[in-house]
Structures are given as structure tokens and as C-alpha cells.
Scaffold this motif. Structure first.
Motif, short mmCIF file in Angstrom:
data_model
loop_
_atom_site.label_atom_id
_atom_site.label_comp_id
_atom_site.label_asym_id
_atom_site.label_seq_id
_atom_site.Cartn_x
_atom_site.Cartn_y
_atom_site.Cartn_z
N VAL A 219 37.08 34.73 41.62
CA VAL A 219 37.25 35.39 42.91
C VAL A 219 36.23 34.86 43.91
CG1 VAL A 219 37.01 37.60 44.11
CG2 VAL A 219 38.27 37.49 41.95
N VAL B 72 34.93 39.67 46.72
CA VAL B 72 35.22 39.01 47.99
C VAL B 72 34.17 39.32 49.04
CG1 VAL B 72 36.82 39.01 49.96
CG2 VAL B 72 37.71 38.81 47.62
N ILE C 61 44.60 35.70 46.25
CA ILE C 61 44.11 36.25 44.99
C ILE C 61 45.17 37.20 44.45
CG2 ILE C 61 42.29 37.60 43.87
CD1 ILE C 61 40.40 36.65 46.12
N VAL D 289 38.37 43.56 42.82
CA VAL D 289 38.32 42.18 43.30
C VAL D 289 37.44 42.02 44.53
CG1 VAL D 289 39.76 40.49 44.54
CG2 VAL D 289 40.46 41.30 42.29
N THR E 280 45.02 39.25 49.40
CA THR E 280 45.07 39.81 48.06
C THR E 280 46.43 40.45 47.82
OG1 THR E 280 43.92 41.78 48.93
CG2 THR E 280 42.61 40.18 47.70
#
Length: 292
Positions: free
Chosen positions: A51, A81, A7, A74, A63
Motif C-alpha cells: 500500500v 495511504v 488499491i 488500508v 481504493t
């Protein structure tokens, strides 16, 4: 090989994801800019739509994001996540963020049933492309061992430096050293130019002695040619030196050279040079010297 989701497919994240593909992992990428996802797909990876989509089904989630709020945004919340990764998933944060935030998010990850490592990297875009990054890792030793194949696909010098947050603390020290070195190199080159020295010859001999460094190897040519296309942006180094300043104050230590260079980096960013490579500090030395 693992199912790895990456990500953040920026200057560093995309080449890291590509190297994971080359190592044989199944790699799914997510990025706010779809064009970066397309580049990963062209290299043999897969694309996620969100995500949450990237988190589902991943053995490892990596990440690589610009700053502490980006990472927290995120991983946290109903679309993050932690809400969508399966229990036991290994989360590796390769971003450079505040050590205290890294510790807090590691605790949150553990509470969600995940395993967390803070694993910031050094080596710039070239190191990411070549898969030779230096990686300083904080977290549980068993989780560090479990991350070996993934980290080994993107880095060369990979060291477990302590519990959660330790990787970010070591990265802050790295950024302090790099910033001071870049400033010193910029001043040296302006000094050499003013005296009409053969600059290529000078950098060659300096590079072979005690003054030699990765900074000289990778940034000297950029300064000589005044080409500051970003391998690592001044705006990000400005953020990193803010981390150094805050962590130094918290620990009660003094970083005099760091404070001076932090001011020079802030000046460059405030004058509109934040998108330049951090070797763009050279411009400030030229300006202070009345040269171009």
C-alpha cells in the motif's frame, strides 16, 4: 494525464484500473492477490509491492475494497495511504462503506494534507468493464472537479451529491432499490414459470414497459438459466443492506421492504450462497415455492 494508484483489484477494481490505462493515465495497482496485479500489468499498468509503495508518487489514489474495516485498514496507520501519500494527493474511495466512516476518514485525510472524495459506484462488473458506471460523489466541489478526468474514465453518470459521506448515503439508497427489484424480479419469474409462460417473450415485453429496469436486463437471464456467477456477490449486498438498516435507524426512518429483503439476503448468505451473484435471491424464492 495523472499518476493513478488503484488499491483493490477485485471484480470491480481491476476493470476500472484497466479503463484508466486505456484513458492514458499511468496506473499502478496493488492487491493482496498478486495474480490480479499481473493482470493489470498485462493490460499496460504497473504493479506495487505494498500500500505504501502504491501511495508514494501518486497524484490520485483510488481504493475499491469490500467493507469499512478494509478501507480503514488500508488508509490508516504507519503503513497506510495517509502516512505515505504526498500532501495534496486526491484520494477517491470507490468502495461501498458506512457513511459515518466515510465522513470520519475524510476528516482524517484532510488532517494528513490529502483531499478526499467518497465515490461509490453502481453498475456491477459489466458497467466497470464497459466504463459506464454510475458514480455518486461526496466531498468538496473543487475536489470533485479535480477528479473529473479520472472518474470520467470509469463512469458515465457522475454526480456530486453533497459533502463527505453523501456519496455513501446515496449508494445505500441505490442498494436498497436494487435488492428490492431483484427480489421482485425473482418472484415474478417463478410466478411466470409456474404458469408455463414463454419466459423469453415475457421478459421482453416486461422490459419494454414500466416494469423494465437495469435489474431485469442484467439479472433476468441469470435467473432463467440458473447461472449465478458473481457480478456482485450476495455477501456484499448483505453487508450493504446492513448499512441501510443502520443508517435508517440513525435517521429515524422506516424501510419495511428493505427489512424484508435484508432478511432474505441474510438467509441466502447463511445457507452458503454468499459467493453467488445477488440474483441468487432467486434460489430462495424457488425454495419457498417448493420448486427447483
Amino acid at each position: 494525464m495523472s499518476n493513478v494508484s488503484v488499491i483493490g483489484l477485485g471484480i470491480m477494481g481491476l476493470p476500472m484500473a484497466v479503463n484508466l490505462v486505456k484513458a492514458g493515465h499511468t496506473v499502478t495497482g496493488f492487491n493482496r492477490s498478486p495474480a490480479r496485479i499481473e493482470r493489470l500489468i498485462a493490460a499496460g499498468g504497473l504493479g506495487a509491492t505494498s500500500v505504501a509503495d502504491a501511495a508514494r508518487g501518486a497524484d490520485v489514489i483510488l481504493t475499491m475494497l469490500p467493507d469499512s474495516p478494509d478501507v480503514e485498514g488500508v488508509v490508516s496507520g504507519p503503513d497506510g495511504v495517509f502516512a505515505h501519500a504526498a500532501p495534496g494527493t486526491l484520494w477517491i474511495d470507490a468502495s461501498t462503506i458506512r457513511p459515518d466512516v466515510a465522513q470520519r476518514l475524510a476528516n482524517d485525510a484532510t488532517a494528513a494534507g490529502l483531499r478526499a472524495l467518497d465515490a461509490p459506484v453502481s453498475g456491477g462488473e459489466r458497467g466497470a468493464i464497459d466504463g459506464v458506471l454510475s458514480i455518486m460523489v461526496g466531498g468538496d466541489a473543487a475536489d470533485f472537479d479535480a477528479a473529473g478526468e479520472v472518474l470520467g474514465a470509469v463512469g458515465k453518470t457522475i454526480v456530486h451529491v453533497g459533502p463527505a459521506g453523501s456519496g455513501q448515503t446515496v449508494k445505500a439508497a441505490n442498494q436498497l432499490i436494487v435488492a428490492v427489484n431483484i427480489q421482485a424480479l425473482a418472484e415474478a419469474i417463478v410466478f411466470l414459470e409456474a404458469h408455463g409462460v414463454d419466459l423469453d417473450a415475457a421478459l421482453t415485453v416486461l422490459g419494454g414497459g414500466l416494469a423494465g429496469s437495469k435489474v431485469l436486463e442484467q439479472k433476468g437471464r441469470k435467473m432463467l438459466t440458473r447461472s449465478f456467477d458473481p457480478g456482485f456477490r450476495l455477501a456484499l449486498h448483505h453487508k450493504d443492506l446492513g448499512i441501510v438498516t443502520a443508517a435508517s435507524r440513525e435517521a429515524g426512518v422506516v424501510t419495511p421492504l428493505g427489512a424484508v429483503v435484508a432478511g432474505l439476503v441474510a438467509n441466502a448468505v447463511n445457507h452458503g450462497d454468499g459467493a453467488l451473484d445477488h440474483s441468487g435471491l432467486f434460489k430462495g424464492v424457488l425454495e419457498l415455492s417448493g420448486r427447483d
